[in-house]
Each structure stands twice: as structure tokens, then as C-alpha cells.
Motif scaffolding. Structure first.
Motif, mmCIF file in Angstrom:
data_model
loop_
_atom_site.group_PDB
_atom_site.id
_atom_site.type_symbol
_atom_site.label_atom_id
_atom_site.label_comp_id
_atom_site.label_asym_id
_atom_site.label_seq_id
_atom_site.Cartn_x
_atom_site.Cartn_y
_atom_site.Cartn_z
ATOM 1 N N ARG A 182 26.010 46.990 44.443
ATOM 2 C CA ARG A 182 26.825 45.789 44.567
ATOM 3 C C ARG A 182 28.114 46.127 45.296
ATOM 4 N NH1 ARG A 182 24.647 45.225 39.298
ATOM 5 N NH2 ARG A 182 23.721 43.183 38.846
ATOM 6 N N LEU A 231 17.618 41.203 48.040
ATOM 7 C CA LEU A 231 18.937 41.082 48.659
ATOM 8 C C LEU A 231 19.526 39.704 48.376
ATOM 9 C CD1 LEU A 231 21.174 42.242 50.478
ATOM 10 C CD2 LEU A 231 19.909 41.345 52.446
ATOM 11 N N LYS A 232 20.725 39.690 47.816
ATOM 12 C CA LYS A 232 21.391 38.437 47.482
ATOM 13 C C LYS A 232 22.861 38.520 47.892
ATOM 14 C CE LYS A 232 20.425 36.257 43.576
ATOM 15 N NZ LYS A 232 20.419 35.832 42.150
ATOM 16 N N VAL A 233 23.364 37.434 48.457
ATOM 17 C CA VAL A 233 24.764 37.352 48.869
ATOM 18 C C VAL A 233 25.414 36.174 48.161
ATOM 19 C CG1 VAL A 233 26.356 36.966 50.784
ATOM 20 C CG2 VAL A 233 24.338 38.397 51.115
ATOM 21 N N PRO A 244 25.064 38.744 41.392
ATOM 22 C CA PRO A 244 25.656 39.487 42.514
ATOM 23 C C PRO A 244 26.960 40.178 42.149
ATOM 24 C CG PRO A 244 25.015 37.260 43.174
ATOM 25 C CD PRO A 244 24.932 37.319 41.689
ATOM 26 N N THR A 268 28.856 34.140 48.389
ATOM 27 C CA THR A 268 30.051 33.987 49.208
ATOM 28 C C THR A 268 30.635 32.591 49.007
ATOM 29 O OG1 THR A 268 30.937 34.121 51.458
ATOM 30 C CG2 THR A 268 28.720 33.202 51.216
ATOM 31 N N TYR A 308 22.162 44.358 46.348
ATOM 32 C CA TYR A 308 20.984 44.906 47.020
ATOM 33 C C TYR A 308 20.228 45.774 46.030
ATOM 34 C CZ TYR A 308 18.075 47.596 50.249
ATOM 35 O OH TYR A 308 17.002 48.183 50.894
ATOM 36 N N VAL A 327 33.489 37.336 48.629
ATOM 37 C CA VAL A 327 32.095 37.593 48.974
ATOM 38 C C VAL A 327 31.604 38.789 48.166
ATOM 39 C CG1 VAL A 327 32.760 39.053 50.929
ATOM 40 C CG2 VAL A 327 30.470 38.031 50.859
ATOM 41 N N SER A 328 30.371 38.702 47.670
ATOM 42 C CA SER A 328 29.737 39.788 46.926
ATOM 43 C C SER A 328 28.298 39.932 47.399
ATOM 44 C CB SER A 328 29.750 39.513 45.419
ATOM 45 O OG SER A 328 31.068 39.411 44.924
ATOM 46 N N VAL A 329 27.799 41.168 47.386
ATOM 47 C CA VAL A 329 26.446 41.462 47.839
ATOM 48 C C VAL A 329 25.726 42.252 46.753
ATOM 49 C CG1 VAL A 329 25.032 42.629 49.578
ATOM 50 C CG2 VAL A 329 27.152 41.491 50.258
#
Length: 763
Positions: free
Chosen positions: A504, A464-466, A124, A468, A495, A491-493
Motif C-alpha cells: 500500500r 490492483l485498487k486505487v 486501499p 483517489t 497492490y 490518493v492511495s494504492v
């Protein structure tokens, strides 16, 4: 300290309680791993998401004992693309793989995002990597040589006398970055002065860089980012010996001798690797004034790394390193330091080591890591001018780190899956400095930091990954009347828009405690006089807010590979530490005071492009455009008023091109661009202090290598090359005892010629 160990003990008991047991019947699976129809030895073959795995033998064969069920079987080797197969086990089976070369490292495994190994595409947090292969292509001697070839990173030299250097990430100086060795923050404050040049390249497997705060697992002071140095593991039997001779500007010789040796047992359950380096460099005087621009340098480095597998679920890793170094800059280097006009002489002795114990539960859902590291640095030094007999002193730095980390996998969580990682980490650091000069007070700083973190890596959907989490840090120091406790959320995302295109984004909060850092303890000699640093009475902690976002496109088809990354970053720092000139203190010494400045902002974009049409060619381009400033003006030196973050160009970049026509020849072309920037220039040699704008500089290098096969295992490789071909080097150094040794910028060395020979196993 008892409260810290109670926290660790409680967390350990909590983690072990998750352990489960599974005694299902096992089946044998086997196969052969090849590349271009030739067997590949020492390939990792494992079941994804488990600790079950082996390494192929010299003939490329493997065998695994596996429970009944459905799995993903993975074959992975350094320099090759990862291959996976979905398998169903209900009896003995055979699965073969044929791997393709991964020229650009699109399938590199990284650790820096979550402290666990995973494909960088699945991380992520964006992680960029400089591999051991890259280090060889640029003919790197030490860590600092390899840090320039990533977007957003720039190295610089800050002192002509001692050669003090640092790394900047996204424009922020070295104190804003966290340097890790195998994910451990054991890189001490004192080692931050010279350490980038003390880690030999032959011990490095890869350098992983995350820009921005990223993961909550790492310390809150990782405001600009983290640099994680992954050292070489004992994976296959072999040895290498490398000898290199440099001629700096054709007149100052430098010789480097290094070796690696690895031994692994036949059952692959234990192994050890050794590395060592000896380096000798003559001082270099660029303008023939009798004062060095590059210091004389001698160092010898030795270390080892070993492992022991009790079984497929329990592993113990041990590390040890030691270094002795002598460096001397100034004038008349053949005389004792106190008999010359200006001298900085440092004799460093570093000893460090660590233990890590890893445990997987039988269910593969739990993993526990216990670790402890320590490092001791002793520096006998001289900082003096005008034949000062009181310039001698002793500086000592001791770091102790201990902690544990627990990871728990939840296979089904609200339609997806999750990995929860939590832990406790205790870090103790003590710095002392005792100088012969009675006017300089004895210095002693002790800090205790307890970090508690938890982080969820939640795969919400397939694309999709989060990531946090939050890290709380409790900080206390003998220089503060009260302790600090600060929570830092991150927090990082990730997609995956398509199979090849990923987005990201992330936010992180960080802080730096009000304390003395490496650049403060390091004594300065400015125009022939000693200058010290003091902390302001009302000094507050820094706090930062960082935002980062990126688009990455990676594609491979047959032998073609392509990677393009566009990354934007924004960091706001409240109460940043800045230095203001305070003239002379009560003891008659020049003084700079560390105070809280007005809010600082750094923003910009990083671009990276990599392309390889086939295994013979590869090209890598990286660049950064940025803006960095303080909200209001301040005075870094008497006579200078500015709101700029100094020594930071708005534009800089790099390029690396490799051509390997066959297994014998390789050709490498490299380039580093440093744009215009502002650098303070203190009066002494010049009549008044002023802010200089430096020119744009381009450092171009070229080298070639030819490999001779001695037998089926042993090779010899001859290399030659030129660094800084066009001699893009500073041409306005000050002269004489009244010079400003910190007025230095641009490439670290002038045009340099070198030759080398390396022999050993499968070069």
C-alpha cells in the motif's frame, strides 16, 4: 447558513435520480451456520455487493429471498474468519457454512477507509484495529486504555492537576488527529481535553486507526491520522454487568461499575442497546507533598444506540449519550477550590445524539446516507492558585454536524469496477468561556466549515485498487476577517503482490485553520500562576504533505494465523503552530503566543507482528522508530531553545500475549515501552527552566480470568490482575505550590492491583 443547506439539498436530489427498479422473480435460499459442528447464532449472512442479508437465529439457521442470478454468499461473525461461496440461483437452494475462529482478526470488517464496510484486506488504506476482545484482555476502563496497543500510537498525560491526556499518532500531538465516533467528527474541541478518558470501553465494538491522511472523505485536519470509534450495535439479546475495584499504588481506591443490555425483535428489523458506567477514583499523591499527581474523579455515563429497518433497503439509526463528570486536582481536596493553594476543578455535563438514514436503490447500485449529529458540553470550572476567589468560570462548547453521502457502483469500468462516493458535510462549532476574573476577557469563537468531497474506489484489476479523491473545505471564523477555501487531494494504492502479500502507498494533503483549539482554551497553572494563550496577529493556516507506504504479509492455514506489517511514513508541515513564551500580558497574566514556526518534519517506521498457532495462543508486537524536528530552533519556554518536537520519544512500542487453555481460563500479559524523550521543566520548584531527557520506561501488566457457566446462556467471570508490575513510574515530580504540573511523563499510573466480577449472557 442557507447556502450550506442548498448544497445538501441539491446533492440529495442528484443522488436520488440514480435510483433504479428491478422486479425480478425471487427464490428462497436457506442454510445453517456452525462452528466445530455447533450452531452459531447471530451470524451475518449476505450477498456480497448488495444490501440483501439476514442474521441467523438462535439455532444458526437463515433464509434469504434472492433474484435469479450469480452471487457471492458471505457468512460473517465477530471473532470468526469470513467464509464465501460462489452461488448460482435459479431455484430454492441450501448452503451451509462451518466457520473457524479468527484469533488475530485477519478478516475484520472496517469502515474507516471509505465509510463503508469492507474486509480490511481489501481496504486501499491500511487500517489497524483494536477489538472489544483486545479491550477486555487489557482490562480497559475507557478509550484511552486501548489506544496504546497499535503501532504509531502513544498516549500521554499532560497535567498533574486535572489529568489532561492526549493521543499522538506518528509523533504528532492530538490536535493533528481526527477522532470520530461511528465515522462522525462530533468529538468537540473541549472534549479533546478529557474525552479520551470519558468514553467507556463497554460501549466500544472496535477502534479503527488509519495513520496518515488516507481517505478524502474525512476532514482535512486528519494530518496524523484518524481514530474511528465504532460503538456496539444491537445484534443479539443479552445483558452484562461488570464491577471492578482498583488500588492505585495499593492506597488510592478506584471503583468502576458498568452494564450493557440489548434487545432485538424476532424479525430482526429493530433493536436497541443500552450502556452505562459509574466510576469513582480517589486522588493519588505520589511524593507525599499534599498535591495530587492523579486527580479525584467521579463520572457517570449513559447511552443508547437503536435501529429500525423499514425494509431491506431502508434503515434508520439513532444514538444518544450523556455524561456528568467531576474532577479535582491540587491540594486539600476536601476544601472549596478557592480556599487552597492550587486547584483545578472541572464539572462537565455532556449531552449528544444523532440520526442516520440509509437507503439502497432496488438495483443495489446506489446508496444514500443522510445524517445529523449534535453535542453540547458545559463545564463549570476553577483554575486558580494562592486562594484566588476569581478563578471560577464557565466554558461551553456546542457542535452541530449535518451532511449526506452518496455512493454509486459501476460494475464495469475500463476493464475493472468502481465505487464513486461523494457528499457534503457542514460542521458548526461554538466555544465560549466566561471567567469571574475581570482581567480575563470573555472568549467566544464560532467556526463554520463546509466540506465537499468526492472519491473513487477503482478496482483496476483483481489485485490492483486505487482510492483517489479530493476534499474541499470552506472555513470561516469570527476571529478572521476573511474565509478560507482549500482543496486537499488524497490518493492511495493497494497492490496484492500475492494472495498473502500486499503493498500500500498513499499521499495526502491537509491543513489546520488558524483558530483556538482545545489546548488553547484550557487554562494552564504554571508554578502557581495562571497562563493564557493568544493568537499571533499574522497567524496563517498550517499545510501538510504526508507520504506513507507499507508491506503487509498475512497468512492462515488450518488453525495457524500470522500477520506482519512494515510501514514507513513521512510528513512535512509548513507554517506549523508553535507556542512561544511572551512573559506577562497587559493584564499581568503569564502569556504564551501561538505563532507559525518553521517547517516541521516527522518520519519513521512502524512494525507490527501477530502470531497465533491455534485458538489457545496469540501474541502481538508493535513498535515505532521515528525522528521529529523543526527546521530551525524556537523557544517553547523562556530559557529553552530547541528544534525538537517535544514529548515525543524516538522509540516506543507495545506487546500483548494471550493464553486461553480452555473455555474457563484466560491469561493475558501486556507491555508498553516508552523511550527517552525531551520534556520542558519550568522553574519554580527548580531554580531555572530546563529541558529534561526522560528515562526509558516499561509498563508491564498481567491479568487472569475464570468463567463459570451458570446455565446454557448465563455466565459469571472473575478477574484479577496487576498493572505496571515493576512500578515504572515517574520519580522526580516537583513538590509544593511552585511545582510545574505539566512536568509529567511516562506511564499514567503506578503499580495498580485490581479485581473484578462480570456476569451476563455468553461471556
Amino acid at each position: 447558513m442557507s447556502k450550506y443547506f442548498l448544497c445538501i439539498l441539491f446533492a440529495l436530489i442528484f443522488s436520488i435520480s440514480f435510483a433504479q427498479h428491478d422486479s425480478s422473480k425471487k427464490h428462497q435460499i436457506k442454510g445453517t451456520i456452525t462452528s466445530l459442528n455447533k450452531p452459531l447464532a447471530y451470524v451475518n449472512v449476505y450477498l456480497q455487493g448488495t444490501s440483501i442479508g439476514v442474521i441467523t437465529d438462535e439455532n444458526g439457521n437463515y433464509s434469504l429471498s434472492v433474484n435469479h442470478g450469480d452471487y457471492i454468499l458471505v457468512a460473517q461473525a465477530i471473532g470468526y474468519s469470513i467464509e464465501k461461496k460462489s452461488i448460482h440461483i435459479d431455484g430454492p437452494s441450501t448452503y451451509n457454512f462451518d466457520l473457524k475462529e479468527d484469533v488475530l482478526g485477519l478478516d475484520q470488517v472496517v469502515i474507516s477507509a471509505t465509510k463503508t464496510s469492507l474486509n480490511r484486506k481489501e481496504a486501499p488504506v491500511l487500517v489497524t484495529v483494536t477489538s472489544a476482545k483486545d479491550l477486555e484482555q487489557i482490562n480497559a476502563t475507557s478509550l484511552i486504555d486501548g489506544l496504546t496497543f497499535q503501532p504509531g500510537l502513544r498516549t500521554e498525560t499532560n497535567c498533574q492537576n486535572c489529568g489532561f491526556s492526549q493521543i499522538r499518532i506518528n509523533g504528532l500531538d492530538g490536535a493533528y488527529s481526527q477522532i470520530l465516533v461511528n465515522s462522525r467528527p462530533i468529538f468537540s474541541s473541549l472534549n479533546g481535553i478529557y474525552g479520551l478518558e470519558q468514553i467507556p470501553s463497554n460501549m466500544i465494538e472496535q477502534i479503527e486507526v488509519t495513520r496518515g491522511g488516507g481517505s478524502a472523505i474525512f476532514g482535512a485536519n486528519a494530518i496524523a491520522g484518524t481514530i474511528n470509534i465504532i460503538t456496539k450495535d444491537p445484534e443479539q439479546n443479552g445483558y452484562q454487568v461488570n464491577s471492578k475495584l482498583n488500588w492505585i499504588d495499593g492506597k488510592a481506591p478506584e471503583s468502576v461499575l458498568s452494564f450493557n443490555s440489548t434487545n432485538v425483535s424476532k424479525d430482526l428489523n429493530k433493536g436497541i442497546t443500552f450502556y452505562g458506567m459509574y466510576r469513582h477514583r480517589k486522588n493519588y499523591d505520589a511524593n507525599n507533598d499534599g498535591f495530587s499527581e492523579l486527580p479525584k474523579l467521579n463520572n457517570i455515563n449513559f447511552g443508547l444506540k437503536s435501529f429500525y429497518n423499514f425494509n431491506d433497503r431502508k434503515k434508520l439509526t439513532a444514538e444518544f449519550t450523556t455524561l456528568q463528570e467531576f474532577r479535582r486536582g491540587g491540594d486539600q481536596l476536601d476544601l472549596p477550590a478557592h480556599e487552597v493553594l492550587t486547584a483545578e476543578e472541572i464539572k462537565n455535563r455532556i449531552v449528544g445524539g444523532g440520526l442516520t438514514y440509509e437507503y439502497y436503490s432496488p438495483s443495489e447500485k446506489n446508496k444514500i446516507s443522510l445524517y445529523s449529529n449534535t453535542q453540547s458540553t458545559l463545564s463549570n470550572n476553577y483554575y486558580g492558585a494562592n486562594q484566588d476567589p476569581d478563578g471560577y468560570g464557565i466554558t461551553e462548547d456546542i457542535t452541530f454536524l449535518s451532511g449526506f453521502q452518496h455512493s454509486y457502483k459501476v460494475n464495469e469500468f475500463i476493464g475493472g469496477s468502481m465505487k464513486l462516493t461523494s457528499g457534503v458535510e457542514y460542521n458548526f462549532n461554538k466555544i465560549t468561556e466566561d471567567r469571574r476574573n475581570a482581567l480575563v476577557d470573555f472568549f467566544k469563537q464560532e467556526t463554520n466549515t463546509l466540506g465537499i468531497f468526492t472519491q473513487a474506489d477503482w478496482k483496476i484489476r483483481k489485485n490492483l485498487k486505487v482510492l483517489t479523491g479530493v476534499r474541499g473545505e470552506y472555513f470561516e471564523s469570527n476571529f478572521r476577517n476573511k474565509s478560507l477555501f482549500i482543496l486537499n487531494p488524497r490518493v492511495s494504492v493497494l497492490y496484492n503482490i500475492t494472495k498473502d502479500l500486499s503493498f500500500r502507498s498513499g499521499y495526502s494533503q491537509g491543513f489546520r485553520a488558524p483558530q483556538f483549539f482545545s489546548e488553547d482554551v484550557h487554562s494552564e497553572i504554571i508554578t502557581g500562576e495562571i497562563r493564557n494563550v493568544a493568537l499571533a496577529d499574522n497567524l496563517k493556516e498550517e499545510k501538510s504533505h504526508s507520504f506513507i507506504g507499507s508491506l503487509e504479509y498475512s497468512h492462515k492455514h488450518d488453525d495457524h494465523q500470522f500477520l506482519a506489517t512494515l510501514e514507513g511514513f513521512f510528513t512535512r508541515i509548513n507554517n506549523p503552530f508553535v507556542y512561544e513564551d511572551r512573559g506577562v500580558d497587559g493584564n499581568g497574566l503569564l502569556l504564551k503566543e501561538k505563532i507559525n514556526g518553521d517547517r516541521a518534519t516527522v518520519n519513521g517506521i512502524n512494525i507490527e507482528v501477530k502470531y497465533s498457532p491455534n485458538p489457545k495462543y496469540s501474541i502481538q508486537l508493535g513498535g515505532t522508530a521515528q525522528n521529529s524536528y523543526y527546521e530551525n530552533y524556537f523557544e517553547p519556554e523562556d530559557g529553552i531553545s530547541t528544534n525538537k518536537i517535544l514529548r515525543t520519544p524516538q522509540l516506543y512500542g507495545n506487546a500483548l500475549i494471550n493464553y486461553t487453555p480452555n473455555k474457563k481460563w484466560d491469561f493475558n500479559l501486556s507491555s508498553v515501552l516508552t523511550g527517552k524523550m525531551y520534556v520542558p521543566h519550568v522553574e519554580g520548584y527548580i531554580t531555572e527552566t530546563r529541558l529534561e531527557e526522560t528515562p526509558t520506561m516499561v509498563d508491564v501488566g498481567f491479568n487472569t480470568g475464570y468463567t463459570i457457566r451458570l446455565d446454557h446462556k448465563n455466565d459469571i467471570k472473575l478477574t484479577s490482575g496487576i498493572k505496571n508490575i515493576f512500578n515504572s513510574y515517574q520519580d522526580d515530580f516537583d513538590k509544593g505550590v511552585d511545582r510545574d504540573p505539566n512536568y509529567v511523563y511516562g506511564p499514567s499510573q503506578p503499580r495498580t492491583f485490581y479485581i473484578g466480577v462480570k456476569f451476563g449472557t455468553n461471556l
